[in-house]
Scaffold this active site. Structure first.
Site, short mmCIF file in Angstrom:
data_model
loop_
_atom_site.label_atom_id
_atom_site.label_comp_id
_atom_site.label_asym_id
_atom_site.label_seq_id
_atom_site.Cartn_x
_atom_site.Cartn_y
_atom_site.Cartn_z
N GLU A 172 0.33 -1.04 0.07
CA GLU A 172 0.18 -0.20 -0.13
C GLU A 172 1.25 0.90 -0.25
O GLU A 172 0.91 2.29 1.10
CB GLU A 172 -0.76 -0.02 1.04
CG GLU A 172 -1.95 -1.66 1.35
CD GLU A 172 -2.65 -1.35 2.20
OE1 GLU A 172 -2.83 -0.72 3.29
OE2 GLU A 172 -3.52 -2.32 2.65
N GLU A 416 -12.87 -9.63 8.60
CA GLU A 416 -11.24 -9.09 8.53
C GLU A 416 -10.80 -9.80 9.70
O GLU A 416 -11.99 -10.74 10.27
CB GLU A 416 -11.61 -7.68 9.41
CG GLU A 416 -10.21 -7.55 9.83
CD GLU A 416 -9.57 -7.34 8.68
OE1 GLU A 416 -9.44 -5.74 7.84
OE2 GLU A 416 -8.04 -7.56 8.75
N HIS A 484 -8.47 -8.05 0.24
CA HIS A 484 -7.46 -7.32 0.71
C HIS A 484 -6.37 -7.76 1.41
O HIS A 484 -6.63 -8.81 2.20
CB HIS A 484 -8.25 -6.09 1.81
CG HIS A 484 -9.48 -5.63 0.93
ND1 HIS A 484 -9.36 -4.27 0.85
CD2 HIS A 484 -9.91 -5.93 -0.12
CE1 HIS A 484 -10.30 -3.28 -0.58
NE2 HIS A 484 -11.05 -4.50 -0.21
N GLU A 503 -7.04 -6.01 -4.04
CA GLU A 503 -6.82 -4.71 -2.95
C GLU A 503 -5.45 -5.02 -3.17
O GLU A 503 -5.27 -4.54 -4.23
CB GLU A 503 -7.06 -4.86 -1.29
CG GLU A 503 -6.41 -3.32 -1.23
CD GLU A 503 -7.01 -3.02 0.00
OE1 GLU A 503 -6.98 -1.80 0.68
OE2 GLU A 503 -6.28 -3.45 0.70
N GLU A 509 -9.06 3.65 0.59
CA GLU A 509 -8.81 4.59 1.29
C GLU A 509 -7.54 5.11 1.50
O GLU A 509 -8.61 6.38 2.46
CB GLU A 509 -8.66 3.13 1.63
CG GLU A 509 -7.79 1.99 1.80
CD GLU A 509 -7.61 1.07 2.58
OE1 GLU A 509 -8.48 0.55 2.78
OE2 GLU A 509 -5.94 0.18 2.54
#
Ligand code: NOJ
Ligand code: CA
Length: 714
Positions: A172, A416, A484, A503, A509
């Site tokens: 990320e 999650e 993700h 992701e 985000e």
């Protein structure tokens, strides 16, 4: 689903030789050479139109506690070349049919001292090279532990690269554009914070790595079919300009436990003097195995909204109560707890979203924070965080299920795992069965924070095997997955198309976590998307995040027209309209594009492309005669010039063009846009300004002549 496999010709030549072997791509533009050096080290090189792309580069693996390794001392036992030309139909995709066309060289090697065998298989396509190591069944190499894979990619110059830091735990990051020689100097500032991150070298970068040489050759390094093996990074020797593979280690620093017969993933090198060919190339999918799901009819593209952006921006919360700093599942009493009044996943809010989805034709609604455990979900290295089946007191699973069903809307599950992976595997069957029972056919899974078992990394062999296990098990339950923070995709969706998105990169985000670079979306299709679709979650219309949460001063670095274009430029069979329903209600005319745009395509045409700067793509809706065009633009204003010659010659169309307003700019006027309706046919041409961080989107619908005549020509 029908699949076609046509082997147009196949020839095999077996010769025992130690001579160099040449292989050409079907169009003759790429030429690969394989040979053994004097000490029996395998090497290869690659030329494109007569120019060096990969200089002589070594191949091999260093094994743990093994004096010989698989690096040198080889002789060639046998070689074989073959040719393959076939097509296959993906379950979803950028086109309805994919051509798989290559020349292959198989080299059987023997290491005299150990009597071990290793096969190198090279496939040369018109758009690039794929090669892998194969280890046939043999007692001399039954079990082995990889200390490091030593595959080299020797660059022919100090190319410009679009790179993110090599990291065992996250992708990320914002992309940096720099010369290869500048990576070291920029590494420190490139490593921005994340909840789990482990960088390993000042010159380590991730794949897919996009590069451009000074003389305009585009080179992309990645891997395909990452199965039962650790994900590969690239470490640069920036004096010699040689990249070498750098696998993700396990908790002990080992890089892979292999049992023969087995093979490595494919290492891929895409090459062209036209950046559009990198987007057009399907070598990553072609190097994966064919469909493994007998009847994939339950796998369907989905457009969805969610109870999500409100949590990401901090407007509401995943957790139900603020009373506990620690939660013990089965013991903490949520019914007695004081609700915090900010919990997003409550029945009323979820029903509002279901109503909105039904009214505007969305397939699904994602709800995060519906299950107990979010009070202390990350940062504590806690094993048992979620059970994936117990809702908070204000979320009624049955009531929501029945309500959604009555409105014809699918609910999307959220798991999650907070990276407690062993705990997730323990609960997986129960969690998937719970989904089946309550009509959920898709799950967004997540891997935030450091992995449990402690010390493991997000991209090590153990974790790669976990993601694959979850995917294959989901197929048994007819469940689609959008994972993700999992390992970046490598074309596995060809085999398991229930992997409808990932992701595995810096998604939208981050626009609410301080912002991403305005040209980020002009890089992603050349990097992250090479391996498969991304759940990028576009569609943000309110760029000032402080309007949602006064404590969050993030700004979304994009115009509304750019957000619309992403539904075309960021190909995915899973697309979210990520903003709050109330923001769509403020701009119903722009929202119309999100409602209209298709998810699955017969054909994709890459009209303009330059990584980091711009790209324009036209796509034809599957089974319909509608076209959609998207243009995203980088940091500088630019005029995009396109022709509509992809349209049918004898037909008329009305095009609705959603473009940046005259004063638009990602920073100052991101909400300024214009919409115009014009008549177009295959002779039409468009010259359109896109502002910094801007772009345009076009929907093109076939109409009859009379209707077309009522509209002004472009
Ligand atoms: C990170 C994911 O990318 C995001 O979409 C999700 O909302 C959070 N984790 C919570 O699971
Ligand atoms: Ca994430």
């Amino acid at each position: 689903m029908k699949r076609f496999l046509i082997i147009s010709s196949l020839w095999l030549v077996a010769v025992t030789t130690t001579l160099a072997q040449d292989l050409q791509s079907p169009d003759g533009n790429l030429e690969m050479n394989f040979s053994l050096q004097e000490d029996g080290t395998p090497v290869y090189s690659l030329n494109y139109k007569g120019q060096e792309v990969i200089k002589t580069s070594k191949l091999g693996l260093e094994l743990k506690n093994d004096e010989h390794s698989l690096l040198a001392g080889f002789s060639i036992e046998d070689t074989a070349t073959s040719h393959f030309d076939g097509t296959w139909e993906p379950v979803w995709g950028e086109e309805k049919e994919i051509r798989n066309h290559y020349n292959e060289l198989e080299v059987k090697l023997k290491q005299a001292e150990t009597n071990r065998e290793m096969v190198l298989r090279f496939r040369l396509f018109d758009t690039g090279l794929g090669f892998r190591y194969e280890f046939p069944q043999q007692n001399e190499l039954g079990h082995f532990v990889i200390k490091e894979e030593r595959t080299q990619f020797a660059m022919a110059g100090d190319h410009t690269a679009f790179w993110i830091p090599g990291d065992y735990d996250t992708q990320e990051y914002d992309y940096i554009e720099s010369k290869l020689s500048e990576i070291r100097g920029q590494m420190e500032k490139a490593i921005t914070g994340n909840l789990s991150q482990t960088s390993f070298s000042n010159t380590g970068v991730q794949t897919s790595l996009m590069m451009k040489s000074d003389n305009g050759i585009y080179i992309n390094l990645h891997e395909a079919a990452l199965i039962d093996y650790a994900a590969m990074h690239l470490n640069l020797d920036d004096e010699k300009m040689i990249f070498e593979s750098w696998l993700t280690p396990d908790v002990n620093g080992d890089k892979g436990y292999l049992v023969s017969p087995t093979q490595s993933p494919w290492r891929t090198v895409m090459v062209s003097d036209d950046a559009k060919d990198i987007l057009r190339s399907r070598i990553t999918y072609n190097l994966n195995e064919p469909l493994a799901i007998e009847d994939p009819s339950w796998i369907k593209p989905m457009k969805y909204i969610g109870v999500w952006w409100e949590m990401i921006t901090g407007k509401s919360s995943w957790n139900y109560t603020d009373e506990f700093t620690a939660v013990k599942l089965g013991e903490t009493d949520f019914d007695a707890a004081e609700p915090n009044g900010r919990h997003g996943a409550n029945n009323e809010n979820v029903k509002m979203h279901i109503d909105f989805a039904a009214e505007h034709g969305f397939d699904g609604v994602l709800v995060e924070g519906w299950n107990i455990g979010w009070e202390d979900w990350f940062g504590h290295s806690k094993d048992y965080v979620f059970d994936f089946v117990t809702p908070y007191p204000d979320f009624d699973v049955e009531e929501i299920r029945d309500y959604a069903k009555s409105k014809g809307v699918e609910m999307i599950m959220h798991h999650e795992t907070s990276s407690s992976v062993r705990n997730y595997e323990r609960h997986l069957d129960t969690a998937y069965a719970f989904m089946n029972k309550h009509g959920y056919n898709a799950v967004k899974s997540g891997y935030v924070g450091d992995i449990l078992p402690r010390g493991e990394n997000h991209y090590s062999q153990w974790l790669v095997n976990h993601y694959q296990y979850a995917l294959e098990k989901a197929a048994d339950y007819k469940i689609m997955i959008n994972a993700h923070e999992a390992v970046r995709p490598t074309g596995i969706a060809r085999t398991y198309p229930n992997l409808i998105a990932n992701e595995s990169a810096r998604g939208t985000e981050y626009q609410a976590f301080g912002g991403s670079k305005p040209n980020h979306v002009t890089v992603l299709p050349f990097t992250r998307l090479i391996g498969g679709p991304m759940d990028y979650t576009p569609g943000i219309f309110e760029m000032d995040i402080s309007k949602l949460n006064p404590d969050n001063d993030s700004h979304v670095n994009s115009t509304i027209a750019n957000q619309l274009a992403l539904y075309v430029t960021m190909y995915s069979p899973l697309q979210m309209a990520a903003d709050l329903p109330e923001h769509y209600e403020q701009f119903p005319d722009a929202f119309q594009f999100i409602k209209d745009v298709a998810l699955d395509w017969d054909e994709s045409i890459y009209l303009e492309a330059e990584p980091g700067y711009y790209l324009t793509i036209a796509r034809k809706e599957k089974g319909e005669n509608n076209w959609f065009v998207g243009n995203v633009n980088g940091n500088e204003e630019r005029i995009s010039n396109i022709s509509f010659d992809f349209l049918d010659k004898d037909k008329d169309y009305i095009a609705t063009i959603y473009s940046d307003g005259k004063d638009a700019h990602y920073k100052d006027h991101p909400q300024s846009y214009e919409i115009r309706e014009v008549r177009v046919n295959h002779r039409s041409k468009l010259s359109q300004v896109s502002v910094p961080g801007g772009g345009y989107a076009i929907s093109i619908m076939e109409v009859d002549k009379d209707k077309a005549k009522q509209v002004k020509k472009l």
